[in-house]
Design an enzyme around this catalytic site. Sequence first.
Site, mmCIF file in Angstrom:
data_model
loop_
_atom_site.group_PDB
_atom_site.id
_atom_site.type_symbol
_atom_site.label_atom_id
_atom_site.label_comp_id
_atom_site.label_asym_id
_atom_site.label_seq_id
_atom_site.Cartn_x
_atom_site.Cartn_y
_atom_site.Cartn_z
ATOM 1 N N SER A 520 0.972 -1.237 -0.046
ATOM 2 C CA SER A 520 -0.127 0.035 -0.005
ATOM 3 C C SER A 520 0.852 1.105 0.043
ATOM 4 O O SER A 520 1.712 1.447 -0.941
ATOM 5 C CB SER A 520 -0.989 0.075 1.065
ATOM 6 O OG SER A 520 -2.081 0.773 0.959
ATOM 7 N N HIS A 632 -7.627 -5.707 -1.245
ATOM 8 C CA HIS A 632 -6.243 -4.908 -0.254
ATOM 9 C C HIS A 632 -5.948 -5.647 0.782
ATOM 10 O O HIS A 632 -4.624 -5.463 1.170
ATOM 11 C CB HIS A 632 -6.796 -3.686 -0.097
ATOM 12 C CG HIS A 632 -5.818 -2.666 -0.162
ATOM 13 N ND1 HIS A 632 -4.810 -2.178 -0.896
ATOM 14 C CD2 HIS A 632 -5.262 -1.918 0.984
ATOM 15 C CE1 HIS A 632 -4.009 -1.420 -0.602
ATOM 16 N NE2 HIS A 632 -4.170 -1.123 0.558
#
Length: 658
Positions: A520, A632
């Site tokens: 990320s 994610h």
Amino acid sequence: MEKRKLEVADLFKLQSVTDPQLAPNGKEAVFVKTHIDEEDNKYIANLFHVDLESNEVTQWTHGKGAISSPEWSSDGKQIAFLSDREEKNQLFILQARGGEAQKVTTFEKGVSGFLWSPCGKKIWVDAVVKEGKTFTDKEEKDEKKKPQPYRATKMKYQMDGAGLLPQDTYKQIGLVDIETGEVTQFTEGNFQHGLQAISHDGKKLIIGVNRKNNLDFEFRQPLIIVDVETKEETVLVDEEGYFGGAQFSFDDRYIAYVGSDRSFENATHSSLYVYDTEDGMRMNLTESIDAPVGDAAVADHQQGADAPSAVWTKDNYLYFQLSTMGDIRLYFASLEGELYPATPENEHVYGYDISVDGEFALVAVSNAINPGELYKQTIATGERQAITSFNATYLEEVELVEPEAIVYKGATNWDVHGWLMKPAGYVEGTNYPLIVEIHGGPHAMYANTFFHELQLLAAQGYGVLYVNPRGSHGYSQEFVDAVRGDYGGGDYEDIMAGLDYVCKENSWIDTNRLGVTGGSYGGFMTNWIVGHSDRFKAAVTQRSISNWISFFGVSDIGYYFSDWQIGADMTDVDKLWEHSPLKYAKHVETPLLILHSEKDFRCPIEQAEQLYITLKSMGKETEFVRFPDANHNLSRTGTPNLRIARLDEITGWFAKYL
């Protein structure tokens, strides 16, 4: 007995102990234990009971699904919980004295959350309902249902973990009669209602709802006190920012809640507030602490850790979590302004409950070399008694590396905090490669908590450096805000200064064998580093950002996150491009492995595709691995076999190049 080194597949041996809930009598409690079933390739969570007088622990459910959110009825005779044993989360009730769990709801879209009514005969629920339908209406099942076009009319039309958001469903609040199963809808209107709290006399509800028609640029959730009989509403808080976790004091006079305004957008510290229903006054109890309320730790082990925002005692004292200097500690607060820590340093309190009289706490605690167990702690003395020992055998068999805390000078001469792990089986006089790990967020923090991935790298013969550069939570408001508008600036300098520091202080580090990885924001920073330095011999970028220009339009948060973090939108593409790692691709000399999930809506996979094709077209050394049906959160809650595959990819790449 010589201990073995930690392995990738140890994910299947580790047990996660979370969500302690004390019974009203203070003599017993329930909690959730989760493990990963390798054969079924899924997470299994069951309810356990502990008798706090004998310390006897008993498993109460044995299903192959996952249960969550256990809560005692006010008389302590029943426990309600959510379970996905029939696919969608439904509400179940278990009698405290034994028997089968009773299924209470059969909602088409499941139950999101619930609260016991103090009478013990009804339960408040919130759940998604289709416009014009009721909680219990069934959708028509058409086996030959044809694909339909999806029309987006709002900017918030997709979400990581959910995909495309249904346009005609809304979260409503209802009341379930346990005996008859009858459900009465309490809220109305095409808005998303969230159940927050119920008063001890059962007369007042606190709900969260934003009744604006277009929520695209609404970053607030007003909290409203609703009279259960008349539905008359009183505003508790209605301002920019996120506020939630409301809790009534035992006398129902005070309401505690946690939240942050938008002074520093999503980098703003959360505070603990108390509202006095008698005079309408609000106090910020943590105003004097320059650290955020709540749990900002990043890790990959605890499953479903859901700690309360705050817990009252009958004497109107409060307990809450505080993220500070790499610790998540339990803190005490009084209405008169007293504040002090109730748990020690160098650990992660990721779950807790407090006895009504404030005499003791049940705490779920982890540290760098303990995956986490449940303890009973006497508040006055700090003395602890272990309740569970699910990971004891594992700890006896496996060698874990205890990190060394470090503090060094980063950019602008600020102190930066981090940790250095030596390789497992470290031998004095031997040189070892070092891997730098960078956390996501960026407004999160590495903590004194168990991290399987970091231990795995150490077990494979690497030193591991992980630091909290500017932008990380757990330090001052100035520190966490300093990354905004400066991605790739001071944060990059902080990380590289940490590398310089440990290399200078530790002669065992082979500076010709350095690796870097992160996910990320950590993936963004990995991309940035390899475009600005050739010190690393191998890099792995995960769920990363490479191009802020396209990120603006493809991420579920892009259209506002870019402005909040980079300080630019599509009217200033030059600034977005200036901070995009893709701009510096021609400078990359480090072999780069790109890992990305197919269904990542937070940092969509096109970010990885652009980076991969660009690097390949320039003749750079790179490979691209895509994970199907993963979002994610692959590294933390992803499908187990894909989590294993991800770790194998990371360790394989470093083994090849380091």
